[in-house]
Design a protein around this motif. Structure first.
Motif, PDB file in Angstrom:
ATOM      1  N   ARG A 109      54.299 -20.002  20.713  1.00  0.00           N
ATOM      2  CA  ARG A 109      53.281 -21.252  20.300  1.00  0.00           C
ATOM      3  C   ARG A 109      52.898 -21.191  18.949  1.00  0.00           C
ATOM      4  N   PRO A 110      52.209 -22.232  18.563  1.00  0.00           N
ATOM      5  CA  PRO A 110      52.066 -22.582  17.023  1.00  0.00           C
ATOM      6  C   PRO A 110      50.867 -21.574  16.649  1.00  0.00           C
ATOM      7  N   ASP A 111      50.046 -21.213  17.793  1.00  0.00           N
ATOM      8  CA  ASP A 111      49.128 -20.108  17.164  1.00  0.00           C
ATOM      9  C   ASP A 111      49.751 -18.608  17.263  1.00  0.00           C
ATOM     10  N   GLY A 112      51.063 -18.419  17.446  1.00  0.00           N
ATOM     11  CA  GLY A 112      51.776 -17.156  17.525  1.00  0.00           C
ATOM     12  C   GLY A 112      51.578 -16.477  18.820  1.00  0.00           C
ATOM     13  N   MET A 113      51.084 -17.063  19.554  1.00  0.00           N
ATOM     14  CA  MET A 113      50.982 -16.368  20.984  1.00  0.00           C
ATOM     15  C   MET A 113      51.957 -16.672  22.077  1.00  0.00           C
ATOM     16  N   THR A 114      52.240 -16.082  23.007  1.00  0.00           N
ATOM     17  CA  THR A 114      53.215 -16.415  24.181  1.00  0.00           C
ATOM     18  C   THR A 114      52.370 -17.107  25.304  1.00  0.00           C
ATOM     19  N   ILE A 115      52.968 -17.796  26.356  1.00  0.00           N
ATOM     20  CA  ILE A 115      52.264 -18.480  27.296  1.00  0.00           C
ATOM     21  C   ILE A 115      51.652 -17.291  28.040  1.00  0.00           C
ATOM     22  N   GLU A 116      51.814 -16.121  28.185  1.00  0.00           N
ATOM     23  CA  GLU A 116      51.386 -14.969  28.975  1.00  0.00           C
ATOM     24  C   GLU A 116      50.001 -14.600  28.183  1.00  0.00           C
ATOM     25  N   GLU A 117      50.122 -14.851  26.938  1.00  0.00           N
ATOM     26  CA  GLU A 117      48.763 -14.273  26.126  1.00  0.00           C
ATOM     27  C   GLU A 117      47.661 -15.412  26.292  1.00  0.00           C
ATOM     28  N   VAL A 118      48.221 -16.722  26.123  1.00  0.00           N
ATOM     29  CA  VAL A 118      47.355 -17.781  26.047  1.00  0.00           C
ATOM     30  C   VAL A 118      46.730 -18.523  27.344  1.00  0.00           C
ATOM     31  N   PHE A 119      47.700 -18.338  28.461  1.00  0.00           N
ATOM     32  CA  PHE A 119      46.973 -19.277  29.830  1.00  0.00           C
ATOM     33  C   PHE A 119      45.640 -18.415  30.318  1.00  0.00           C
ATOM     34  N   PRO A 120      45.698 -17.031  30.297  1.00  0.00           N
ATOM     35  CA  PRO A 120      44.413 -16.416  30.861  1.00  0.00           C
ATOM     36  C   PRO A 120      43.375 -16.875  30.104  1.00  0.00           C
ATOM     37  N   LYS A 121      43.324 -17.192  28.852  1.00  0.00           N
ATOM     38  CA  LYS A 121      42.292 -17.735  28.187  1.00  0.00           C
ATOM     39  C   LYS A 121      41.920 -19.250  28.540  1.00  0.00           C
ATOM     40  N   ILE A 122      42.777 -19.897  28.661  1.00  0.00           N
ATOM     41  CA  ILE A 122      42.997 -21.645  28.898  1.00  0.00           C
ATOM     42  C   ILE A 122      42.374 -21.408  30.543  1.00  0.00           C
ATOM     43  N   ARG A 123      42.683 -20.661  31.298  1.00  0.00           N
ATOM     44  CA  ARG A 123      42.265 -20.888  32.782  1.00  0.00           C
ATOM     45  C   ARG A 123      40.955 -20.292  32.877  1.00  0.00           C
ATOM     46  N   GLU A 124      40.306 -19.208  32.035  1.00  0.00           N
ATOM     47  CA  GLU A 124      39.060 -18.769  32.119  1.00  0.00           C
ATOM     48  C   GLU A 124      38.075 -19.812  31.562  1.00  0.00           C
ATOM     49  N   LYS A 125      38.328 -20.607  30.382  1.00  0.00           N
ATOM     50  CA  LYS A 125      37.768 -21.697  30.017  1.00  0.00           C
ATOM     51  C   LYS A 125      37.435 -22.767  30.850  1.00  0.00           C
ATOM     52  N   TYR A 126      38.494 -23.184  31.692  1.00  0.00           N
ATOM     53  CA  TYR A 126      38.711 -24.460  32.422  1.00  0.00           C
ATOM     54  C   TYR A 126      38.879 -24.098  33.888  1.00  0.00           C
ATOM     55  N   LYS A 127      37.887 -23.368  34.563  1.00  0.00           N
ATOM     56  CA  LYS A 127      38.252 -22.897  35.854  1.00  0.00           C
ATOM     57  C   LYS A 127      38.716 -23.893  36.699  1.00  0.00           C
ATOM     58  N   ASP A 128      38.043 -25.055  36.890  1.00  0.00           N
ATOM     59  CA  ASP A 128      38.213 -26.185  37.827  1.00  0.00           C
ATOM     60  C   ASP A 128      39.317 -27.322  37.501  1.00  0.00           C
ATOM     61  N   GLN A 129      39.967 -26.965  36.316  1.00  0.00           N
ATOM     62  CA  GLN A 129      41.139 -27.856  36.021  1.00  0.00           C
ATOM     63  C   GLN A 129      42.427 -27.515  36.708  1.00  0.00           C
ATOM     64  N   LEU A 130      43.145 -28.576  37.260  1.00  0.00           N
ATOM     65  CA  LEU A 130      44.416 -28.380  37.538  1.00  0.00           C
ATOM     66  C   LEU A 130      45.521 -28.224  36.219  1.00  0.00           C
ATOM     67  N   PHE A 131      46.469 -27.590  36.306  1.00  0.00           N
ATOM     68  CA  PHE A 131      47.394 -27.084  35.155  1.00  0.00           C
ATOM     69  C   PHE A 131      48.691 -27.255  35.772  1.00  0.00           C
ATOM     70  N   MET A 132      49.499 -27.970  35.017  1.00  0.00           N
ATOM     71  CA  MET A 132      51.079 -27.978  35.357  1.00  0.00           C
ATOM     72  C   MET A 132      51.551 -27.202  34.334  1.00  0.00           C
ATOM     73  N   ALA A 133      52.655 -26.300  34.866  1.00  0.00           N
ATOM     74  CA  ALA A 133      53.693 -25.717  33.584  1.00  0.00           C
ATOM     75  C   ALA A 133      54.882 -26.332  33.881  1.00  0.00           C
ATOM     76  N   ASP A 134      55.057 -26.858  32.449  1.00  0.00           N
ATOM     77  CA  ASP A 134      56.300 -27.819  32.065  1.00  0.00           C
ATOM     78  C   ASP A 134      57.371 -26.374  31.607  1.00  0.00           C
ATOM     79  N   CYS A 135      58.137 -26.303  32.595  1.00  0.00           N
ATOM     80  CA  CYS A 135      59.250 -25.065  32.325  1.00  0.00           C
ATOM     81  C   CYS A 135      60.892 -25.500  32.215  1.00  0.00           C
TER      82      CYS A 135
END
Length: 229
Positions: A109-135
């Motif tokens: 990703r632009p911040d140098g991280m992979t989805i495995e590194e970044v998504f746990p942070k996103i999920r932690e920040k927004y626990k009540d939000q639904l997320f769709m993975a574009d794969c």
């Protein structure tokens, strides 16, 4: 029924229409996308996928359907452009969309991280939000599920360097994900005809997104012109 179940119930077995126009396209305008979404609703769409806070705000004025929100943004040095960083996630969350979709491919990703590194942070920040993975691959879909995404889309099959040339819609990918995943699988990408839409639903998907074939007249025109040239 909690909010998550309610939203997935609303779109189950129905059609989501993607209403997007990039800056270089003739229909690029929040007002036009608002009318496009309204037309899709009148035609029977059960949800809208939209790009940018401006378009989403406009769409909400006339359409009360579930919205999958994205922000497309190019960052130098990265091929990831669908909701690529936390900044875009923050903007979409503040605007209030039912589902936030983001690139969940294995690409850096632009911040140098992979989805495995970044998504746990996103999920932690927004626990009540639904997320769709574009794969784009089966492995990416499985990884997204393990990371805690709420649904998985086949959006990027054929659009990553390592899936270029894949025949779309990617029925093999859809079939494999439907078989293995206990969460909703969303077919998206390359659905051009009602017959193809019927085919992907027969594979057991939860819902499907159709965009270009409905909402991008320039591309639709090109397809017609191509056969007579």
């Amino acid at each position: 029924m909690d909010n998550k179940d309610k939203i997935f119930e609303q779109v189950k077995g129905k059609l989501i229409v993607s209403c997007q126009a990039l800056p270089e396209e003739p229909l690029h305008s929040p007002y036009i996308m608002g009318r496009m979404a309204y037309a899709a609703k009148l035609g029977g769409a059960c949800g809208i996928r939209a790009n940018s806070v401006e378009d989403i705000k406009e769409i909400k004025k006339t359409v009360d359907l579930p919205i999958i929100g994205i922000i497309k943004r190019d960052y130098e040095g990265s091929d990831v452009f669908i909701t690529p960083t936390m900044e875009e996630i923050d903007l979409l969350y503040r605007e209030g969309v039912d589902i936030i979709a983001l690139d969940a491919t294995k690409r850096v990703r632009p911040d140098g991280m992979t989805i495995e590194e970044v998504f746990p942070k996103i999920r932690e920040k927004y626990k009540d939000q639904l997320f769709m993975a574009d794969c784009s691959t089966y492995e990416e879909g499985m990884t997204a599920y393990k990371l805690g995404f709420d649904c998985v889309g086949t959006t990027l099959s054929g659009y990553t360097e390592y899936t270029k040339g894949t025949s779309l819609p990617d029925t093999d990918l859809i079939e494999n994900l439907v078989r293995e995943l206990p969460i909703p699988v969303i077919a998206e990408g390359g659905i051009w005809t009602p017959e193809q839409l019927k085919t992907v639903f027969e594979l057991g998907i939860h819902t499907a997104v159709v965009g270009t074939a409905i909402t991008r007249p320039m591309e639709i025109t090109k397809r017609f012109v191509h056969v007579i040239q």
